[in-house]
Scaffold this active site. Structure first.
Site, PDB file in Angstrom:
ATOM      1  N   TYR A  91       0.837  -1.205   0.000  1.00 14.28           N
ATOM      2  CA  TYR A  91       0.000   0.000   0.000  1.00 14.28           C
ATOM      3  C   TYR A  91       0.870   1.252   0.000  1.00 14.28           C
ATOM      4  O   TYR A  91       2.043   1.205   0.378  1.00 14.28           O
ATOM      5  CB  TYR A  91      -0.985   0.021   1.166  1.00 14.28           C
ATOM      6  CG  TYR A  91      -0.420  -0.137   2.564  1.00 14.28           C
ATOM      7  CD1 TYR A  91       0.096   0.936   3.262  1.00 14.28           C
ATOM      8  CD2 TYR A  91      -0.458  -1.375   3.201  1.00 14.28           C
ATOM      9  CE1 TYR A  91       0.570   0.792   4.564  1.00 14.28           C
ATOM     10  CE2 TYR A  91       0.017  -1.536   4.497  1.00 14.28           C
ATOM     11  CZ  TYR A  91       0.523  -0.446   5.175  1.00 14.28           C
ATOM     12  OH  TYR A  91       1.000  -0.594   6.459  1.00 14.28           O
ATOM     13  N   ASP A 129      -0.312  -4.433  22.911  1.00 18.42           N
ATOM     14  CA  ASP A 129       0.378  -5.710  22.706  1.00 18.42           C
ATOM     15  C   ASP A 129       0.807  -6.353  24.030  1.00 18.42           C
ATOM     16  O   ASP A 129       1.025  -7.564  24.082  1.00 18.42           O
ATOM     17  CB  ASP A 129       1.632  -5.509  21.837  1.00 18.42           C
ATOM     18  CG  ASP A 129       1.323  -5.519  20.349  1.00 18.42           C
ATOM     19  OD1 ASP A 129       0.135  -5.494  19.982  1.00 18.42           O
ATOM     20  OD2 ASP A 129       2.280  -5.556  19.543  1.00 18.42           O
TER      21      ASP A 129
HETATM   22  P1  FAD Z   1       4.825  -1.241  21.172  1.00 16.90           P
HETATM   23  O1  FAD Z   1       4.651  -0.461  19.914  1.00 16.90           O
HETATM   24  O2  FAD Z   1       5.638  -2.493  21.128  1.00 16.90           O
HETATM   25  O3  FAD Z   1       5.471  -0.229  22.250  1.00 16.90           O
HETATM   26  C1  FAD Z   1       5.985  -0.679  23.485  1.00 16.90           C
HETATM   27  C2  FAD Z   1       6.949   0.382  24.033  1.00 16.90           C
HETATM   28  O4  FAD Z   1       7.335   0.008  25.375  1.00 16.90           O
HETATM   29  C3  FAD Z   1       8.255   0.475  23.239  1.00 16.90           C
HETATM   30  O5  FAD Z   1       8.546   1.848  22.983  1.00 16.90           O
HETATM   31  C4  FAD Z   1       9.294  -0.161  24.170  1.00 16.90           C
HETATM   32  O6  FAD Z   1      10.600   0.383  23.999  1.00 16.90           O
HETATM   33  C5  FAD Z   1       8.731   0.198  25.541  1.00 16.90           C
HETATM   34  N1  FAD Z   1       9.156  -0.715  26.623  1.00 16.90           N
HETATM   35  C6  FAD Z   1       9.185  -2.083  26.590  1.00 16.90           C
HETATM   36  N2  FAD Z   1       9.604  -2.572  27.785  1.00 16.90           N
HETATM   37  C7  FAD Z   1       9.838  -1.496  28.593  1.00 16.90           C
HETATM   38  C8  FAD Z   1      10.273  -1.356  29.954  1.00 16.90           C
HETATM   39  N3  FAD Z   1      10.544  -2.424  30.737  1.00 16.90           N
HETATM   40  N4  FAD Z   1      10.401  -0.109  30.473  1.00 16.90           N
HETATM   41  C9  FAD Z   1      10.133   0.991  29.711  1.00 16.90           C
HETATM   42  N5  FAD Z   1       9.727   0.917  28.413  1.00 16.90           N
HETATM   43  C10 FAD Z   1       9.559  -0.313  27.866  1.00 16.90           C
HETATM   44  N6  FAD Z   1      -1.291  -2.611  13.527  1.00 16.90           N
HETATM   45  C11 FAD Z   1      -2.232  -1.852  12.906  1.00 16.90           C
HETATM   46  O7  FAD Z   1      -3.165  -1.340  13.572  1.00 16.90           O
HETATM   47  N7  FAD Z   1      -2.199  -1.641  11.551  1.00 16.90           N
HETATM   48  C12 FAD Z   1      -1.219  -2.207  10.758  1.00 16.90           C
HETATM   49  O8  FAD Z   1      -1.206  -1.982   9.539  1.00 16.90           O
HETATM   50  C13 FAD Z   1      -0.212  -3.039  11.391  1.00 16.90           C
HETATM   51  N8  FAD Z   1       0.760  -3.645  10.653  1.00 16.90           N
HETATM   52  C14 FAD Z   1       1.677  -4.440  11.288  1.00 16.90           C
HETATM   53  C15 FAD Z   1       2.636  -5.126  10.511  1.00 16.90           C
HETATM   54  C16 FAD Z   1       3.565  -5.969  11.139  1.00 16.90           C
HETATM   55  C17 FAD Z   1       4.549  -6.758  10.286  1.00 16.90           C
HETATM   56  C18 FAD Z   1       3.583  -6.086  12.562  1.00 16.90           C
HETATM   57  C19 FAD Z   1       4.633  -6.946  13.248  1.00 16.90           C
HETATM   58  C20 FAD Z   1       2.629  -5.411  13.329  1.00 16.90           C
HETATM   59  C21 FAD Z   1       1.665  -4.604  12.704  1.00 16.90           C
HETATM   60  N9  FAD Z   1       0.661  -3.957  13.436  1.00 16.90           N
HETATM   61  C22 FAD Z   1      -0.287  -3.201  12.817  1.00 16.90           C
HETATM   62  C23 FAD Z   1       0.591  -4.143  14.912  1.00 16.90           C
HETATM   63  C24 FAD Z   1       1.169  -2.991  15.680  1.00 16.90           C
HETATM   64  O9  FAD Z   1       2.475  -2.698  15.206  1.00 16.90           O
HETATM   65  C25 FAD Z   1       1.264  -3.298  17.188  1.00 16.90           C
HETATM   66  O10 FAD Z   1       0.095  -3.956  17.613  1.00 16.90           O
HETATM   67  C26 FAD Z   1       1.400  -1.986  17.966  1.00 16.90           C
HETATM   68  O11 FAD Z   1       2.601  -1.333  17.613  1.00 16.90           O
HETATM   69  C27 FAD Z   1       1.411  -2.232  19.488  1.00 16.90           C
HETATM   70  O12 FAD Z   1       1.602  -1.013  20.156  1.00 16.90           O
HETATM   71  P2  FAD Z   1       1.969  -0.980  21.687  1.00 16.90           P
HETATM   72  O13 FAD Z   1       2.041   0.474  22.043  1.00 16.90           O
HETATM   73  O14 FAD Z   1       1.061  -1.862  22.466  1.00 16.90           O
HETATM   74  O15 FAD Z   1       3.429  -1.643  21.814  1.00 16.90           O
END
Ligand code: FAD
Length: 381
Positions: free
Chosen positions: A218, A296
């Site tokens: 895309y 996540d």
């Molecule tokens: P994360 O983005 O993993 O953020 C977690 C944060 O916590 C990070 O900054 C990390 O450094 C920090 N952290 C971790 N441990 C600690 C600690 N002990 N102390 C302090 N900080 C810490 N989703 C969509 O909606 N649309 C899409 O098109 C899409 N495409 C994707 C394609 C692929 C190939 C993949 C793998 C995923 C895709 N996703 C998509 C899913 C999406 O990327 C994730 O679900 C999303 O990024 C999760 O966000 P989050 O904030 O929960 O976690």
């Protein structure tokens, strides 16, 4: 844990898309919010995100839609096409039809652009984002939680773990359990459109379905870049890291013979990362006293409905609004009761899509029927 205590200092662990959306939502409700992020600098992976109307409605409620529009690309159709012939199994309109139906657009954005807009909005709303703050532990105390970092202990009325699939907060709450490797890996990359010489890539969100493999393509950034995700099946993932740099020659070879729109994109790609795709079983609980989980950290999902970030964004909206109403133990209960059925259903649909896109049913007619029934079931709220 007391219901009478009104929390005001909230610590969010993780400055990813989920953590920052929550921090912004909480700040707008009047809470004092600190975000502890382990990285030394704020950044996001150089890849695209599909933002469906459910996610866009939340971002709009936080005032981010106008800023995002200039970075976005609005695809015309969501398609499933044959990996070789390019024939269509599904071609479902997006664009204005989605706006009419759901009241918000379907946009593609670069993760870095969304992340940067969230960071800026957090700063503008007095959220403290504290870098190089890796959380090592927490303990529930009377009316709050103490948080262990390297060399110091901090305090919060509430602690929210938005720390991703390898969540430390989840591990402390529920015990050590490695995520499950799903047998699939995803190559991700972006390519400048002007580097693609021999084909016109359609302005759609396209899944190219093939035997045991699929590719998603895309446009991003108003049409300047093309994002791809190329998924293949592997028996095991031996590396300790869940992401590593891949060899683009290997990538091209694995998808050779595919439709020219795919092979030309891969031919123009100069570097790519490979991600192990992991999942977790449904957690028995999401909260522990003054601590809860988001995104996540509590429900990682395969990216085959492009809903992982969208679900983290929805979590943030629901949790911030419930906390704004008062009693936090009630808010945590309601949060899990509202969110768990929805994210569990989407985790399941994402798993089913893996088989669909990889033609595990064999017959392309079956693929077409299933794609159509799936399209009618997927209605973002
Ligand atoms: P994360 O983005 O993993 O953020 C977690 C944060 O916590 C990070 O900054 C990390 O450094 C920090 N952290 C971790 N441990 C600690 C600690 N002990 N102390 C302090 N900080 C810490 N989703 C969509 O909606 N649309 C899409 O098109 C899409 N495409 C994707 C394609 C692929 C190939 C993949 C793998 C995923 C895709 N996703 C998509 C899913 C999406 O990327 C994730 O679900 C999303 O990024 C999760 O966000 P989050 O904030 O929960 O976690």
């Amino acid at each position: 844990m007391s219901n009478v205590h009104q929390p005001c200092h909230i610590v969010v662990v993780g400055a990813g898309i989920g953590g920052l959306t929550l921090a912004l939502g909480l700040a707008k409700q009047g809470f004092q919010v600190r975000v502890f992020e382990q990285s030394k600098a704020l950044s996001e992976v150089g890849a695209g995100l599909q933002l469906s109307p459910n996610a866009m409605k939340v971002l709009r409620s936080l005032g981010l839609d106008t800023a995002l529009e200039s970075h976005s690309f609005a695809p015309e159709y969501a398609c499933i096409r044959d990996y070789k012939s390019g024939s269509y199994y599904l071609r479902s309109p997006l664009g204005q039809e989605v706006i009419n139906r759901y009241g918000a657009p379907y946009w593609h954005v670069h993760r870095g652009d969304l992340h940067a807009e969230l960071v800026q909005a957090c700063y503008a709303n007095d959220v403290d984002i504290e870098l190089d703050h890796k959380v090592l532990g927490y303990r529930n105390e009377r009316n709050g939680a103490s948080i262990l970092l390297e060399g110091k202990t901090e305090w919060a009325d509430l602690l929210i773990g938005a720390d991703g699939i390898h969540s430390k907060i989840r591990e402390l709450m529920l015990g050590i359990e490695a995520p499950l490797f799903t047998g699939q890996v995803a190559w991700r990359g972006t390519v400048p459109v002007n580097a693609i010489k021999n084909v016109q890539v359609q302005p759609d969100a396209t899944v190219w379905a093939g035997p045991n493999q699929h590719v998603v393509t895309y446009y991003l950034k108003g049409g300047e870049l093309i994002n791809f995700v190329a998924v293949e099946e592997r028996a095991e993932w031996l590396q300790e890291s869940w992401r590593q740099e891949g060899d683009v020659k290997d990538l091209r070879q694995k998808f050779s013979g595919w439709h020219p729109e795919v092979t030309e994109i891969l031919a123009a790609c100069e570097s790519s990362f490979v991600w192990a795709l992991n999942s977790r079983p449904t957690l028995s609980k999401w909260s522990d006293g003054a601590v809860t989980l988001l995104g996540d950290a509590c429900h990682p999902m395969l990216p085959f409905m492009a809903q992982g970030a969208a679900m983290a964004i929805e979590d943030a909206y629901v949790l911030a609004n419930l906390l704004g109403k008062g009693s936090f133990s009630q808010a945590f209960n309601d949060y899990e009761a509202i969110r768990k059925p929805r994210v569990t259903a989407i985790q399941q649909l994402s798993r089913e899509n893996a088989g669909l896109y990889h033609m595990h049913g064999g017959l392309t007619g079956q693929l077409k029927l299933k794609a159509l029934s799936l399209a009618s079931r997927y209605a973002p709220s």
